[in-house]
Write an enzyme that holds these catalytic residues in place. Structure first.
Site, PDB file in Angstrom:
ATOM      1  N   GLN A 120      23.598  19.710  -6.806  1.00  0.00           N
ATOM      2  CA  GLN A 120      23.566  18.599  -5.854  1.00  0.00           C
ATOM      3  C   GLN A 120      23.852  17.284  -6.550  1.00  0.00           C
ATOM      4  O   GLN A 120      23.893  17.193  -7.779  1.00  0.00           O
ATOM      5  CB  GLN A 120      22.200  18.548  -5.166  1.00  0.00           C
ATOM      6  CG  GLN A 120      21.039  18.414  -6.127  1.00  0.00           C
ATOM      7  CD  GLN A 120      19.689  18.579  -5.447  1.00  0.00           C
ATOM      8  OE1 GLN A 120      18.910  17.634  -5.378  1.00  0.00           O
ATOM      9  NE2 GLN A 120      19.405  19.778  -4.940  1.00  0.00           N
ATOM     10  N   HIS A 122      23.264  12.746  -5.655  1.00  0.00           N
ATOM     11  CA  HIS A 122      22.754  11.697  -4.773  1.00  0.00           C
ATOM     12  C   HIS A 122      23.676  10.488  -4.840  1.00  0.00           C
ATOM     13  O   HIS A 122      24.175  10.141  -5.917  1.00  0.00           O
ATOM     14  CB  HIS A 122      21.346  11.278  -5.185  1.00  0.00           C
ATOM     15  CG  HIS A 122      20.391  12.414  -5.349  1.00  0.00           C
ATOM     16  ND1 HIS A 122      20.054  13.254  -4.320  1.00  0.00           N
ATOM     17  CD2 HIS A 122      19.719  12.862  -6.444  1.00  0.00           C
ATOM     18  CE1 HIS A 122      19.200  14.166  -4.762  1.00  0.00           C
ATOM     19  NE2 HIS A 122      18.989  13.948  -6.044  1.00  0.00           N
ATOM     20  N   GLU A 139      16.759   8.845 -10.050  1.00  0.00           N
ATOM     21  CA  GLU A 139      15.472   9.485 -10.288  1.00  0.00           C
ATOM     22  C   GLU A 139      15.276   9.817 -11.757  1.00  0.00           C
ATOM     23  O   GLU A 139      16.214   9.753 -12.556  1.00  0.00           O
ATOM     24  CB  GLU A 139      15.366  10.775  -9.459  1.00  0.00           C
ATOM     25  CG  GLU A 139      16.411  11.813  -9.817  1.00  0.00           C
ATOM     26  CD  GLU A 139      16.452  12.964  -8.821  1.00  0.00           C
ATOM     27  OE1 GLU A 139      15.453  13.240  -8.158  1.00  0.00           O
ATOM     28  OE2 GLU A 139      17.521  13.604  -8.713  1.00  0.00           O
ATOM     29  N   HIS A 197      23.563  17.664 -10.660  1.00  0.00           N
ATOM     30  CA  HIS A 197      22.434  18.263 -11.356  1.00  0.00           C
ATOM     31  C   HIS A 197      21.872  19.451 -10.595  1.00  0.00           C
ATOM     32  O   HIS A 197      22.127  19.625  -9.398  1.00  0.00           O
ATOM     33  CB  HIS A 197      21.322  17.232 -11.587  1.00  0.00           C
ATOM     34  CG  HIS A 197      20.778  16.631 -10.320  1.00  0.00           C
ATOM     35  ND1 HIS A 197      21.400  15.589  -9.671  1.00  0.00           N
ATOM     36  CD2 HIS A 197      19.686  16.935  -9.582  1.00  0.00           C
ATOM     37  CE1 HIS A 197      20.705  15.269  -8.590  1.00  0.00           C
ATOM     38  NE2 HIS A 197      19.658  16.080  -8.509  1.00  0.00           N
ATOM     39  N   ARG A 217      24.326  18.446  -1.013  1.00  0.00           N
ATOM     40  CA  ARG A 217      24.285  19.780  -1.596  1.00  0.00           C
ATOM     41  C   ARG A 217      25.704  20.272  -1.818  1.00  0.00           C
ATOM     42  O   ARG A 217      26.531  20.246  -0.905  1.00  0.00           O
ATOM     43  CB  ARG A 217      23.505  20.711  -0.673  1.00  0.00           C
ATOM     44  CG  ARG A 217      23.030  21.994  -1.302  1.00  0.00           C
ATOM     45  CD  ARG A 217      22.227  22.834  -0.311  1.00  0.00           C
ATOM     46  NE  ARG A 217      20.984  22.176   0.068  1.00  0.00           N
ATOM     47  CZ  ARG A 217      20.596  21.986   1.329  1.00  0.00           C
ATOM     48  NH1 ARG A 217      21.341  22.389   2.331  1.00  0.00           N
ATOM     49  NH2 ARG A 217      19.458  21.390   1.581  1.00  0.00           N
TER      50      ARG A 217
END
Length: 371
Positions: A120, A122, A139, A197, A217
């Site tokens: 996936q 972001h 993150e 990642h 995804r």
């Protein structure tokens, strides 16, 4: 000097009450109630953080510790959700820098993968705001426990191009293009927006991120939902946002500073969060910054938070929010304690200057800063 941290001259004690709209709101630490989120890749035992949670009826993949639906368990906002409390917080609670920030800026989760997560990515804030009307997602992960051989894959291997990535996607081998990172307890990984990642099984992680649940995804190992349908993929959006040039994510090289009764380990500072680990026994002094609230994420140990003549018991797998103007406080460990402290920083003032004041050379802290 830096705004927050341990083992320095404490600020004067905060006033017991602060006025807001003709009301008085007592400044106290707030304990937040966890929210357990089922995921098909999750675990049926949540040790070591929640040892009482075992033989669960459905797999739990994530435990949201600062979700907007998490309830405040103690203090003047007890019974409110975090989202409701945040909307009522005056600047004394939020911090001057976050007085106008909406919604709550930081999401802390514990992750319990027993199966491989999807490959996936972001998006960054600009793409997410334009296309999804939300924040992007940068993150980090801190490794609480790791079984032998546990690993993540973060970022593309050198030289991977967009056309090669598309070809590997068509052939079902996209995972092979990602850099593999073996992990052990105590290590940490930074995953900026745009970094492809996946997380492997056998890990328990603490994830600290921008407050966003936006994920594209790419590949899901042909898994199906409980209803038997293939899980949705987001290939077009993912290809829009993947960073195919220099990769900035990966395992962090932390900076450890032992100072009296506490060892501080600095992991990362970016525009969205700065995170450090405190390990201590006995009693330590700390102070909040009027610029931002703090989150204390307790991983092990027991003891008390003392402030303003009152005390609150802490335990593992708890997250406490400390108001920005709480001021001086103490942590009193009945058992040796490990916690993560995270906050929304002014990088130059809260992180760089703080370390410079301790005569830490730039070569030691520069690799932890992601402007």
């Amino acid at each position: 000097a830096g705004d927050a941290g341990l083992l320095r001259r404490p600020a004067p004690p905060a006033q017991v009450f602060r006025r807001r709209e003709s009301c008085f709101v007592k400044l106290t630490p707030l304990l937040l109630e966890p929210r357990f989120v089922p995921r098909l890749w999750g675990a049926r035992s949540l040790a070591p953080l929640f040892p009482e949670a075992h033989n669960l009826a459905e797999p739990i993949g994530e435990v949201w510790m600062t979700g907007e639906e998490c309830r405040v368990l103690a203090g003047p906002y007890a019974g409110c959700t975090l989202g409701e409390a945040w909307s009522q917080f005056p600047a004394e609670w939020r911090g001057r820098r976050l007085a106008a920030s909406e919604p709550f800026p930081l999401l802390v989760k514990f992750l319990f993968p027993r199966e491989q997560l999807s490959v996936q990515v972001h998006p960054d804030d600009a793409y997410a705001r334009t296309r999804e009307g939300s924040r992007g997602k940068t993150e980090m992960w801190y490794v609480i426990s790791a079984e032998p051989g546990a690993e993540v894959r973060v970022g593309l291997k050198p030289g991977v191009t967009a056309s090669e990535f598309r070809r590997a996607l068509d052939e079902g081998r996209v995972e092979q293009l990602l850099a593999t990172i073996p992990l052990v307890a105590g290590e940490a990984v930074f995953v900026p927006a745009g970094t492809v990642h996946t997380i492997g099984p056998g890990l328990v992680l603490c994830e600290i991120q921008e407050y966003s649940d936006l994920t594209y995804r790419i590949f899901d190992y042909n898994r199906r939902t409980a209803e038997g349908r293939p899980r949705e993929l987001h290939i077009a959006q993912a290809l829009d946002v993947i960073q195919f040039s220099e990769q900035s994510g990966g395992k962090l090289e932390p900076l450890r500073i032992a100072r009296g009764p506490v060892t501080e380990t600095y992991f990362v500072a970016c525009r969205y969060f700065a995170t450090e680990k405190w390990e201590f026994a006995g009693r330590i002094a700390a102070v909040t910054s009027p610029e931002h609230f703090d989150l204390l994420i307790f991983l092990s140990g027991r003891g008390q938070i003392e402030a303003g003549g009152a005390a609150w018991d802490y335990a593992p797998a708890q997250v406490w929010l400390l108001p920005a103007t709480l001021g001086a406080y103490h942590l009193v460990a009945e058992r040796p304690t490990t916690l993560l402290r995270t906050y929304v920083p002014d990088i130059a003032r809260d992180f760089v200057q703080r370390l410079a004041d301790q005569r830490v050379p730039e070569s030691a802290w520069a690799k932890l800063v992601f402007p």
